[in-house]
Design an enzyme around this catalytic site. Structure first.
Site, PDB file in Angstrom:
ATOM      1  N   HIS A 168     -10.832  40.716   2.330  1.00 29.74           N
ATOM      2  CA  HIS A 168      -9.377  40.777   2.405  1.00 29.74           C
ATOM      3  C   HIS A 168      -9.038  42.131   1.782  1.00 29.74           C
ATOM      4  O   HIS A 168      -9.086  42.290   0.568  1.00 29.74           O
ATOM      5  CB  HIS A 168      -8.728  39.623   1.625  1.00 29.74           C
ATOM      6  CG  HIS A 168      -7.234  39.642   1.740  1.00 29.74           C
ATOM      7  ND1 HIS A 168      -6.512  38.698   2.424  1.00 29.74           N
ATOM      8  CD2 HIS A 168      -6.319  40.542   1.284  1.00 29.74           C
ATOM      9  CE1 HIS A 168      -5.230  39.001   2.382  1.00 29.74           C
ATOM     10  NE2 HIS A 168      -5.082  40.114   1.681  1.00 29.74           N
ATOM     11  N   HIS A 219      -8.504  41.007   9.327  1.00 30.60           N
ATOM     12  CA  HIS A 219      -7.087  41.090   9.723  1.00 30.60           C
ATOM     13  C   HIS A 219      -6.444  42.431   9.361  1.00 30.60           C
ATOM     14  O   HIS A 219      -5.496  42.494   8.588  1.00 30.60           O
ATOM     15  CB  HIS A 219      -6.261  39.924   9.150  1.00 30.60           C
ATOM     16  CG  HIS A 219      -6.528  39.567   7.715  1.00 30.60           C
ATOM     17  ND1 HIS A 219      -6.499  40.477   6.700  1.00 30.60           N
ATOM     18  CD2 HIS A 219      -6.822  38.375   7.136  1.00 30.60           C
ATOM     19  CE1 HIS A 219      -6.764  39.859   5.569  1.00 30.60           C
ATOM     20  NE2 HIS A 219      -6.974  38.592   5.802  1.00 30.60           N
ATOM     21  N   HIS A 267     -11.981  34.398  12.235  1.00 31.31           N
ATOM     22  CA  HIS A 267     -11.260  34.268  10.948  1.00 31.31           C
ATOM     23  C   HIS A 267     -10.239  33.141  11.076  1.00 31.31           C
ATOM     24  O   HIS A 267      -9.183  33.309  11.695  1.00 31.31           O
ATOM     25  CB  HIS A 267     -10.541  35.575  10.591  1.00 31.31           C
ATOM     26  CG  HIS A 267      -9.851  35.532   9.256  1.00 31.31           C
ATOM     27  ND1 HIS A 267     -10.087  36.471   8.270  1.00 31.31           N
ATOM     28  CD2 HIS A 267      -8.945  34.673   8.732  1.00 31.31           C
ATOM     29  CE1 HIS A 267      -9.342  36.184   7.207  1.00 31.31           C
ATOM     30  NE2 HIS A 267      -8.630  35.095   7.466  1.00 31.31           N
ATOM     31  N   HIS A 271      -8.354  29.507   9.101  1.00 28.18           N
ATOM     32  CA  HIS A 271      -8.129  28.563   7.987  1.00 28.18           C
ATOM     33  C   HIS A 271      -7.844  27.194   8.589  1.00 28.18           C
ATOM     34  O   HIS A 271      -6.937  27.070   9.421  1.00 28.18           O
ATOM     35  CB  HIS A 271      -6.910  28.985   7.161  1.00 28.18           C
ATOM     36  CG  HIS A 271      -7.044  30.359   6.585  1.00 28.18           C
ATOM     37  ND1 HIS A 271      -7.553  30.598   5.328  1.00 28.18           N
ATOM     38  CD2 HIS A 271      -6.753  31.579   7.105  1.00 28.18           C
ATOM     39  CE1 HIS A 271      -7.565  31.909   5.090  1.00 28.18           C
ATOM     40  NE2 HIS A 271      -7.085  32.523   6.149  1.00 28.18           N
ATOM     41  N   ASP A 320      -6.699  34.463  11.997  1.00 28.59           N
ATOM     42  CA  ASP A 320      -6.113  34.238  10.669  1.00 28.59           C
ATOM     43  C   ASP A 320      -5.039  33.161  10.750  1.00 28.59           C
ATOM     44  O   ASP A 320      -4.057  33.188  10.002  1.00 28.59           O
ATOM     45  CB  ASP A 320      -5.567  35.528  10.054  1.00 28.59           C
ATOM     46  CG  ASP A 320      -5.278  35.363   8.558  1.00 28.59           C
ATOM     47  OD1 ASP A 320      -5.778  34.397   7.954  1.00 28.59           O
ATOM     48  OD2 ASP A 320      -4.533  36.200   8.007  1.00 28.59           O
ATOM     49  N   LYS A 355     -16.826  35.718   1.426  1.00 31.34           N
ATOM     50  CA  LYS A 355     -15.490  36.302   1.531  1.00 31.34           C
ATOM     51  C   LYS A 355     -15.044  36.866   0.197  1.00 31.34           C
ATOM     52  O   LYS A 355     -15.092  36.179  -0.829  1.00 31.34           O
ATOM     53  CB  LYS A 355     -14.517  35.204   1.989  1.00 31.34           C
ATOM     54  CG  LYS A 355     -13.073  35.640   2.115  1.00 31.34           C
ATOM     55  CD  LYS A 355     -12.837  36.559   3.320  1.00 31.34           C
ATOM     56  CE  LYS A 355     -11.466  37.186   3.318  1.00 31.34           C
ATOM     57  NZ  LYS A 355     -10.444  36.435   4.006  1.00 31.34           N
TER      58      LYS A 355
HETATM   59  C1  NCD Z   1      -3.932  32.967   4.372  1.00 28.92           C
HETATM   60  C2  NCD Z   1      -3.849  31.508   3.920  1.00 28.92           C
HETATM   61  O1  NCD Z   1      -2.764  30.949   3.965  1.00 28.92           O
HETATM   62  O2  NCD Z   1      -4.887  30.941   3.549  1.00 28.92           O
HETATM   63  N1  NCD Z   1      -2.614  33.517   4.435  1.00 28.92           N
HETATM   64  C3  NCD Z   1      -2.219  34.601   5.155  1.00 28.92           C
HETATM   65  O3  NCD Z   1      -1.067  35.012   5.017  1.00 28.92           O
HETATM   66  N2  NCD Z   1      -3.018  35.209   5.995  1.00 28.92           N
HETATM   67  C4  NCD Z   1      -4.831  33.725   3.470  1.00 28.92           C
HETATM   68  C5  NCD Z   1      -5.236  35.096   3.972  1.00 28.92           C
HETATM   69  O4  NCD Z   1      -6.025  35.222   4.903  1.00 28.92           O
HETATM   70  O5  NCD Z   1      -4.737  36.085   3.426  1.00 28.92           O
HETATM   71 ZN    ZN Z   2      -7.002  34.521   6.348  1.00 28.75          ZN
END
Ligand code: NCD
Ligand code: ZN
Length: 344
Positions: free
Chosen positions: A135, A173, A13, A15, A246, A98
């Site tokens: 999520h 998460h 997971h 970003h 995450d 997702k």
């Molecule tokens: C994530 C993001 O910034 O893209 N933020 C977070 O607090 N985890 C999005 C997510 O996974 O909820």
């Molecule tokens: Zn995330």
């Protein structure tokens, strides 16, 4: 113990954003992880196989030459995504879709407003063996922000699993004892990812000595009893739990803001953090399962062949990284961690 070697881990997971930001964050992940499941919540969400494939190319261009790294691509479910896109996605190697409940987190405005709207899509995913990543938080404003995950299980996840018993789901998460117990109660088709920050911190961190936006993420950190349950689940050897950082980069100027963005940036030091968490409960012997074996098994993918060495060697976390036109501050910026990681 002064070091342990584990099979090279994957991040299930992650970003990485887009454009110039890729140049900062992709090398951090590729330095330790062989593969990562890339989240599709870009400013313009990835809803077609075509867009996911061109995004994958852009990510690959940011991988340093001496490293091998495979982004595993996902698509973003909206109320309007077409069931017919699922076969196209599968053919292009997309691994999962997702589900962001609309309004639940960063860039989720175009998420699903009512899960019934996507039932034909879920039917098709179940048939094709495409995974659903959730999520897991309700967005009902009357539900306390600290209860949103537990309420999601009862209101959404249990009915969803009843309607799609063959759909393979990752509860992303997870942050609560309730989520650990629910995942442990399901024998087939359900797993969960756990972040390093939820294994190491409880919600006091957000308020220690003042309001600390770098500790703000979604789902928000919970109380200590939940952290202990997560740590126990992650280090128990149970194949249903695996690593998902995450790691969620935001410009420091948007984190240190009157309405701070949610997300903790951990990619550059993630394995050091997980090692500390597992060491704290005397379960370093279980780190390899959690980081390198359980994830590929659930996704039906092979294991990595290289090894990662974790050494008991102090590691100073960078204060900040250049990030686009601004900077990116990692979680624990400026602090010293106890473990260093190095690919063998
Ligand atoms: C994530 C993001 O910034 O893209 N933020 C977070 O607090 N985890 C999005 C997510 O996974 O909820
Ligand atoms: Zn995330």
């Amino acid at each position: 113990m002064d070091h342990i070697d584990i099979i090279q881990p994957d991040d299930w997971h992650l970003h990485v954003r887009d454009g110039d930001f890729l140049k900062t964050v992709v090398p951090h992940t590729a330095e330790h992880f062989a593969r990562a499941v890339i989240m599709p919540n870009l400013k313009e969400p990835l809803t077609t196989a075509q867009s996911a494939m061109s995004y994958k190319e852009r990510i690959l261009k940011s991988v340093p030459d001496h490293l091998n790294f495979e982004p595993l691509m996902t698509l973003y479910l909206t109320d309007h995504i077409k069931a017919s896109e699922m076969a196209v996605a599968k053919a292009h190697g997309v691994v999962a879709l997702k589900l962001y409940p609309a309004g639940a987190t960063t860039n989720s405005d175009l998420g699903v407003t009512n899960i019934k709207h996507i039932y034909p899509v879920l039917e098709e995913m179940q048939k094709l063996g495409l995974l659903l990543l959730v999520h897991g938080e309700v967005t009902d404003p009357s539900v306390d922000v600290f209860d949103r995950e537990a309420v999601f299980i009862d209101r959404q996840l249990i009915p969803l699993r009843k309607d799609f018993p063959g759909l393979r789901i990752v509860f992303e998460h997870i942050t609560t004892k309730e989520a650990c117990e629910y995942v442990q109660s399901v024998d087939e088709g359900l797993a969960a990812t756990l972040t390093a920050h939820h294994l190491l911190l409880n919600r006091n961190a957000i308020f220690k000595g003042g309001l600390r936006p770098h500790y703000y993420c979604l789902p928000v950190l919970k109380r200590e009893t939940h952290r202990l349950a997560l740590l126990q689940a992650a280090s128990s050897g149970d194949a249903r739990f695996f690593l998902g950082t995450d790691s969620a980069p935001h410009l420091a100027s948007l984190k240190e803001h009157a309405s701070a963005c949610a997300g903790c940036y951990t990619a550059s030091v993630a394995m050091s953090l997980y090692a500390s968490a597992f060491e704290s409960v005397g379960r370093l012997d279980q780190l390899e399962r959690f980081a390198s074996l359980n994830g590929p098994a659930f996704y039906g993918l092979g294991q990595n062949t290289r090894q990662l060495r974790l050494k008991k060697l102090p590691l100073k976390v960078h204060d900040a990284y250049p990030y686009g036109l601004g900077e990116l501050k990692p979680l624990f910026a400026g602090e010293t961690l106890e473990w260093s990681a190095q690919l063998l």
